[in-house]
Design a protein around this motif. Structure first.
Motif, PDB file in Angstrom:
ATOM      1  N   HIS A 135      -1.621  -4.577  26.168  1.00 50.79           N
ATOM      2  CA  HIS A 135      -2.733  -4.865  27.080  1.00 50.79           C
ATOM      3  C   HIS A 135      -3.169  -3.595  27.797  1.00 50.79           C
ATOM      4  O   HIS A 135      -4.381  -3.326  27.946  1.00 50.79           O
ATOM      5  CB  HIS A 135      -2.307  -5.932  28.082  1.00 50.79           C
ATOM      6  N   ALA A 136      -2.201  -2.803  28.274  1.00 52.33           N
ATOM      7  CA  ALA A 136      -2.538  -1.564  28.975  1.00 52.33           C
ATOM      8  C   ALA A 136      -3.207  -0.556  28.049  1.00 52.33           C
ATOM      9  O   ALA A 136      -4.080   0.209  28.463  1.00 52.33           O
ATOM     10  CB  ALA A 136      -1.273  -0.948  29.582  1.00 52.33           C
ATOM     11  N   TYR A 137      -2.813  -0.556  26.774  1.00 50.00           N
ATOM     12  CA  TYR A 137      -3.408   0.365  25.806  1.00 50.00           C
ATOM     13  C   TYR A 137      -4.824  -0.075  25.431  1.00 50.00           C
ATOM     14  O   TYR A 137      -5.744   0.747  25.353  1.00 50.00           O
ATOM     15  CB  TYR A 137      -2.542   0.435  24.552  1.00 50.00           C
ATOM     16  N   VAL A 138      -5.009  -1.376  25.230  1.00 45.47           N
ATOM     17  CA  VAL A 138      -6.315  -1.891  24.821  1.00 45.47           C
ATOM     18  C   VAL A 138      -7.321  -1.822  25.961  1.00 45.47           C
ATOM     19  O   VAL A 138      -8.484  -1.476  25.759  1.00 45.47           O
ATOM     20  CB  VAL A 138      -6.172  -3.346  24.327  1.00 45.47           C
TER      21      VAL A 138
ATOM     22  N   PHE B  46       7.311  -7.705  37.352  1.00 44.36           N
ATOM     23  CA  PHE B  46       7.059  -9.044  37.893  1.00 44.36           C
ATOM     24  C   PHE B  46       7.208 -10.102  36.802  1.00 44.36           C
ATOM     25  O   PHE B  46       7.814 -11.164  37.025  1.00 44.36           O
ATOM     26  CB  PHE B  46       5.650  -9.111  38.488  1.00 44.36           C
ATOM     27  N   ALA B  47       6.664  -9.837  35.620  1.00 45.94           N
ATOM     28  CA  ALA B  47       6.734 -10.812  34.534  1.00 45.94           C
ATOM     29  C   ALA B  47       8.168 -10.985  34.035  1.00 45.94           C
ATOM     30  O   ALA B  47       8.607 -12.112  33.753  1.00 45.94           O
ATOM     31  CB  ALA B  47       5.820 -10.385  33.388  1.00 45.94           C
ATOM     32  N   LEU B  48       8.909  -9.888  33.923  1.00 42.27           N
ATOM     33  CA  LEU B  48      10.302  -9.978  33.451  1.00 42.27           C
ATOM     34  C   LEU B  48      11.160 -10.774  34.428  1.00 42.27           C
ATOM     35  O   LEU B  48      11.969 -11.627  34.010  1.00 42.27           O
ATOM     36  CB  LEU B  48      10.885  -8.576  33.265  1.00 42.27           C
ATOM     37  N   LEU B  49      11.006 -10.516  35.712  1.00 39.46           N
ATOM     38  CA  LEU B  49      11.787 -11.258  36.704  1.00 39.46           C
ATOM     39  C   LEU B  49      11.370 -12.724  36.747  1.00 39.46           C
ATOM     40  O   LEU B  49      12.213 -13.607  36.986  1.00 39.46           O
ATOM     41  CB  LEU B  49      11.625 -10.619  38.082  1.00 39.46           C
ATOM     42  N   THR B  50      10.095 -13.000  36.503  1.00 38.81           N
ATOM     43  CA  THR B  50       9.643 -14.390  36.442  1.00 38.81           C
ATOM     44  C   THR B  50      10.330 -15.134  35.308  1.00 38.81           C
ATOM     45  O   THR B  50      10.800 -16.275  35.475  1.00 38.81           O
ATOM     46  CB  THR B  50       8.118 -14.449  36.255  1.00 38.81           C
ATOM     47  N   VAL B  51      10.413 -14.510  34.148  1.00 37.62           N
ATOM     48  CA  VAL B  51      11.090 -15.123  33.005  1.00 37.62           C
ATOM     49  C   VAL B  51      12.579 -15.320  33.305  1.00 37.62           C
ATOM     50  O   VAL B  51      13.165 -16.362  32.977  1.00 37.62           O
ATOM     51  CB  VAL B  51      10.893 -14.246  31.749  1.00 37.62           C
ATOM     52  N   TYR B  52      13.193 -14.342  33.939  1.00 36.82           N
ATOM     53  CA  TYR B  52      14.618 -14.447  34.269  1.00 36.82           C
ATOM     54  C   TYR B  52      14.882 -15.617  35.223  1.00 36.82           C
ATOM     55  O   TYR B  52      15.796 -16.429  34.994  1.00 36.82           O
ATOM     56  CB  TYR B  52      15.093 -13.134  34.894  1.00 36.82           C
TER      57      TYR B  52
ATOM     58  N   PHE C  69      -1.703 -19.556  28.530  1.00 40.75           N
ATOM     59  CA  PHE C  69      -2.201 -19.229  29.863  1.00 40.75           C
ATOM     60  C   PHE C  69      -1.349 -18.144  30.517  1.00 40.75           C
ATOM     61  O   PHE C  69      -1.856 -17.283  31.247  1.00 40.75           O
ATOM     62  CB  PHE C  69      -2.216 -20.487  30.735  1.00 40.75           C
ATOM     63  N   PHE C  70      -0.039 -18.160  30.273  1.00 35.17           N
ATOM     64  CA  PHE C  70       0.850 -17.127  30.814  1.00 35.17           C
ATOM     65  C   PHE C  70       0.569 -15.786  30.147  1.00 35.17           C
ATOM     66  O   PHE C  70       0.506 -14.747  30.812  1.00 35.17           O
ATOM     67  CB  PHE C  70       2.310 -17.545  30.605  1.00 35.17           C
ATOM     68  N   ILE C  71       0.393 -15.792  28.824  1.00 34.51           N
ATOM     69  CA  ILE C  71       0.091 -14.556  28.095  1.00 34.51           C
ATOM     70  C   ILE C  71      -1.217 -13.956  28.589  1.00 34.51           C
ATOM     71  O   ILE C  71      -1.356 -12.731  28.709  1.00 34.51           O
ATOM     72  CB  ILE C  71       0.036 -14.839  26.577  1.00 34.51           C
ATOM     73  N   ASN C  72      -2.174 -14.812  28.893  1.00 31.43           N
ATOM     74  CA  ASN C  72      -3.479 -14.348  29.359  1.00 31.43           C
ATOM     75  C   ASN C  72      -3.396 -13.583  30.676  1.00 31.43           C
ATOM     76  O   ASN C  72      -4.279 -12.773  30.990  1.00 31.43           O
ATOM     77  CB  ASN C  72      -4.421 -15.545  29.511  1.00 31.43           C
ATOM     78  N   ASN C  73      -2.349 -13.804  31.463  1.00 30.91           N
ATOM     79  CA  ASN C  73      -2.200 -13.146  32.762  1.00 30.91           C
ATOM     80  C   ASN C  73      -1.209 -11.993  32.735  1.00 30.91           C
ATOM     81  O   ASN C  73      -0.931 -11.403  33.790  1.00 30.91           O
ATOM     82  CB  ASN C  73      -1.762 -14.166  33.815  1.00 30.91           C
ATOM     83  N   LEU C  74      -0.672 -11.660  31.569  1.00 30.91           N
ATOM     84  CA  LEU C  74       0.251 -10.535  31.470  1.00 30.91           C
ATOM     85  C   LEU C  74      -0.509  -9.212  31.593  1.00 30.91           C
ATOM     86  O   LEU C  74      -1.623  -9.071  31.089  1.00 30.91           O
ATOM     87  CB  LEU C  74       0.999 -10.563  30.135  1.00 30.91           C
ATOM     88  N   GLY C  75       0.124  -8.249  32.238  1.00 31.67           N
ATOM     89  CA  GLY C  75      -0.428  -6.902  32.293  1.00 31.67           C
ATOM     90  C   GLY C  75      -1.531  -6.689  33.295  1.00 31.67           C
ATOM     91  O   GLY C  75      -2.066  -5.576  33.392  1.00 31.67           O
ATOM     92  N   LEU C  76      -1.899  -7.706  34.062  1.00 28.03           N
ATOM     93  CA  LEU C  76      -2.986  -7.570  35.029  1.00 28.03           C
ATOM     94  C   LEU C  76      -2.446  -7.072  36.362  1.00 28.03           C
ATOM     95  O   LEU C  76      -1.429  -7.566  36.854  1.00 28.03           O
ATOM     96  CB  LEU C  76      -3.697  -8.907  35.230  1.00 28.03           C
TER      97      LEU C  76
ATOM     98  N   ASP D  36      -6.091 -13.088  23.206  1.00 29.45           N
ATOM     99  CA  ASP D  36      -6.143 -12.466  24.528  1.00 29.45           C
ATOM    100  C   ASP D  36      -6.471 -10.983  24.429  1.00 29.45           C
ATOM    101  O   ASP D  36      -7.323 -10.470  25.166  1.00 29.45           O
ATOM    102  CB  ASP D  36      -4.806 -12.667  25.243  1.00 29.45           C
ATOM    103  N   LEU D  37      -5.798 -10.268  23.531  1.00 29.78           N
ATOM    104  CA  LEU D  37      -6.045  -8.831  23.404  1.00 29.78           C
ATOM    105  C   LEU D  37      -7.456  -8.561  22.885  1.00 29.78           C
ATOM    106  O   LEU D  37      -8.101  -7.592  23.308  1.00 29.78           O
ATOM    107  CB  LEU D  37      -5.005  -8.202  22.478  1.00 29.78           C
ATOM    108  N   SER D  38      -7.928  -9.406  21.984  1.00 26.65           N
ATOM    109  CA  SER D  38      -9.281  -9.220  21.464  1.00 26.65           C
ATOM    110  C   SER D  38     -10.320  -9.442  22.559  1.00 26.65           C
ATOM    111  O   SER D  38     -11.258  -8.645  22.718  1.00 26.65           O
ATOM    112  CB  SER D  38      -9.533 -10.188  20.308  1.00 26.65           C
ATOM    113  N   ALA D  39     -10.165 -10.521  23.317  1.00 35.08           N
ATOM    114  CA  ALA D  39     -11.100 -10.800  24.412  1.00 35.08           C
ATOM    115  C   ALA D  39     -10.997  -9.727  25.498  1.00 35.08           C
ATOM    116  O   ALA D  39     -12.013  -9.305  26.066  1.00 35.08           O
ATOM    117  CB  ALA D  39     -10.817 -12.179  24.997  1.00 35.08           C
ATOM    118  N   THR D  40      -9.772  -9.267  25.788  1.00 35.11           N
ATOM    119  CA  THR D  40      -9.583  -8.224  26.797  1.00 35.11           C
ATOM    120  C   THR D  40     -10.272  -6.937  26.379  1.00 35.11           C
ATOM    121  O   THR D  40     -10.898  -6.249  27.197  1.00 35.11           O
ATOM    122  CB  THR D  40      -8.088  -7.980  27.017  1.00 35.11           C
ATOM    123  N   TYR D  41     -10.157  -6.607  25.111  1.00 33.58           N
ATOM    124  CA  TYR D  41     -10.820  -5.408  24.600  1.00 33.58           C
ATOM    125  C   TYR D  41     -12.338  -5.517  24.756  1.00 33.58           C
ATOM    126  O   TYR D  41     -13.011  -4.565  25.159  1.00 33.58           O
ATOM    127  CB  TYR D  41     -10.461  -5.206  23.132  1.00 33.58           C
ATOM    128  N   ALA D  42     -12.876  -6.705  24.455  1.00 33.71           N
ATOM    129  CA  ALA D  42     -14.318  -6.903  24.581  1.00 33.71           C
ATOM    130  C   ALA D  42     -14.768  -6.791  26.030  1.00 33.71           C
ATOM    131  O   ALA D  42     -15.759  -6.119  26.345  1.00 33.71           O
ATOM    132  CB  ALA D  42     -14.700  -8.269  24.013  1.00 33.71           C
TER     133      ALA D  42
END
Length: 544
Positions: A24-27, A91-97, A126-133, A422-428
């Motif tokens: 996500h950060a790269y795209v 934040f995401a890693l600790l949420t999963v833990y 929905f969770f994937i869509n909010n990763l990296g923000l 998600d990555l495709s829409a984020t790139y757009a």
């Protein structure tokens, strides 16, 4: 023994999150609101003004400061590291833990449930869509799931009780009083289902919630001491109350969350064995209470946020870990009920549906784009169609597998499909909000000590990307701009123009001005010289 203690599902979920966040950060580097948040934190770092966030020389009261403090802590460690990417990963890693820990607390005799929960969470679209923000919602999700976990132990341990208070306090500093919309229903429902002394424990736990409000004193104390208590009133009543009543922001209907629900429960709502895992299967009484607790917390929070007039889809993100635990429990029950079943018509039909969808998307993108003028479609990679088609074929083949294998297969299908979309829409979207070309041009002017003035607030969003040490002068009124232009005949002016007839993102020189499409092509950002004698070669550059 060490091999048995390792939770490979948790490690796999964490690895998936790291990979998807880095992609996500790269795209799409920081865009939109994220650039504004990074700029506010950057000014805090430069000016050492830790308690009153600022943007453009004015107090920024839209958000609480915890995210800004975290970024400043990272820059204090090493200013060159990409903390705007690192902290969302943390934040995401600790949420999963903590999701795995809460599942273990609620279903202590279901090892498959709390082992599967982290991977289920990482596979929810929905969770994937909010990763990296670089936003406040994942941080709030972390502190809510922490508070919910410590809630299960708060009545029996003093240290866990104070951990519960601390988690609520951090949530308060993360995004304000909204944390209580999640915590109070969790406290009340927990006391109803799990407490032997409901009234006594409810008073004790709600007292802890009230104590957590003291976290605001840590922030507000220095503000009051500086004689700016009016900022507190402005933040509470002009931001929180105004948003809840609809006097600020875009008002949305009560049922606005309804279209979002399939994104939370896909693909399991289409999986027949999952739906057939009914109540006739023998369950422990504690497991039944845990299921009711998870579902009712989600429903109550959903209703409360539906009543808020200016709601956003991401507001219910903190409830997603609870849904992941519920899905994991139901999948565990399903695999025990249908462990001998080897064919699932729903899986086969889902495979056919994905294949048809892939073919449809491919045709739309490659043949009908010029007719329908869907901007995002122009940047949706054709590889998305190939991946969807491949996954559909694999699902048709996987329908012959055992139910347990199908569950594993569907988890990875959900991860691949959700991440691709998600990555495709984020790139757009990033192509319509990426201000880096304008930032690079302004940096070139600043290096030459050319004076610059801006009539648009978008310039504030650029400061972190440009790492500018001071604010660019901002003048809104026409007379002020004219006076500045007369005093700086060799200067440049940043302005914008509303334009809706553009179907392509671009940046370059047009008629002597540097122009860039911005904000979903609804406007054109212009950087023009004051002096008409400044000759600039015309060379429009396409950035797509």
């Amino acid at each position: 023994m060490l091999y048995k203690k390792i939770n490979f599902s948790l490690l796999t979920a964490m690895l998936v999150i790291i990979v998807l966040t880095c992609l996500h950060a790269y795209v799409a580097p920081l865009v939109g609101e994220e650039t504004r948040y990074a700029t506010v934190a950057w000014r805090m770092f430069l000016e050492h003004n830790w308690f009153i966030p600022q943007i453009g020389g004015s107090a920024y009261l839209h958000k609480t400061p915890l995210l800004f403090w975290f970024l400043n802590l990272g820059w204090w460690i090493n200013v060159n590291w990409p903390w705007q990417v690192i902290f969302p990963i943390i934040f995401a890693l600790l949420t999963v833990y903590y999701t795995q820990k809460l599942a273990e607390a609620l279903f202590p005799y279901k090892p498959n449930t709390f082992s599967l929960a982290p991977l289920i969470l990482a596979a929810i679209p929905f969770f994937i869509n909010n990763l990296g923000l670089l936003r406040f919602d994942m941080m709030l999700t972390l502190f809510n799931i922490m508070a919910c976990y410590y809630l299960t132990r708060a009545t029996s341990s003093r240290s866990q009780y104070w951990a519960f208070v601390l988690a609520n306090g951090l949530g308060l500093l993360a995004k304000g009083p909204v944390i209580y919309i999640f915590t109070i229903p969790e406290v009340l429902l927990f006391c109803v289902y799990f407490s032997s002394r409901p009234f006594h424990d409810a008073i004790k736990l709600l007292g802890g919630v009230a104590l957590s409000a003291g976290a605001f004193i840590f922030w507000w104390g220095p503000i009051i001491y500086a004689g700016k208590s009016y900022l507190i009133h402005k933040m509470l009543f002009e931001q929180v109350v105004a948003r809840a009543t609809g006097s600020q922001g875009v008002v949305k209907p009560f049922w606005d969350y309804a279209p979002l629900l399939p994104c939370i429960f896909l693909p399991w709502i289409l999986f027949t064995p999952f739906l057939r895992a009914g109540s006739n299967f023998e369950e422990r009484e504690n497991d039944k209470k845990s299921v009711r607790f998870l579902i009712q917390v989600f429903v109550v929070c959903l209703i409360i946020f539906s009543l808020i007039k200016t709601k956003e889809s991401r507001y219910i993100l903190p409830t997603i870990p609870l849904i992941a635990i519920f899905i994991a429990y139901r999948l565990d029950k399903m695999t025990r009920m249908f462990r001998h079943q080897r064919y699932s018509m729903s899986t086969f039909l889902m495979g056919i549906l994905l294949c048809c969808s892939a073919i449809t998307v491919f045709i739309l993108l490659n043949y009908f784009y010029q007719k329908i003028h869907i901007f995002y479609a122009a940047y949706f990679p054709n590889s998305a169609s190939y991946i969807l088609f491949f996954v559909g074929l694999m699902m048709m083949v996987g329908a012959r597998l055992s139910v347990k294998t199908q569950v594993t297969f569907l988890i990875w299908v959900s991860i691949c499909v959700s991440a691709t979309i998600d990555l495709s829409a984020t790139y757009a979207i990033s192509k319509t909000q990426d201000l880096n070309p304008a930032v690079k041009f302004i940096n070139g002017l600043l290096v030459k000590n050319i004076p610059i003035v801006s009539r648009e607030t978008e310039v504030f969003d650029m400061q972190f990307s440009g790492r500018w040490p001071t604010w660019i002068l901002f003048i809104k009124d026409e007379k002020g701009i004219n006076a500045w232009a007369l005093a700086h005949p060799n200067g440049w002016i940043i302005t914008s123009e509303k334009k809706t007839d553009i179907n392509q993102a671009y940046a370059g020189f047009v008629g002597g001005c540097f122009e860039q499409s911005y904000q979903h092509l609804r406007s054109i950002l212009k950087i023009c010289p004051v002096s008409s004698l400044l000759v600039v070669p015309q060379n429009e550059v396409n950035i797509t």
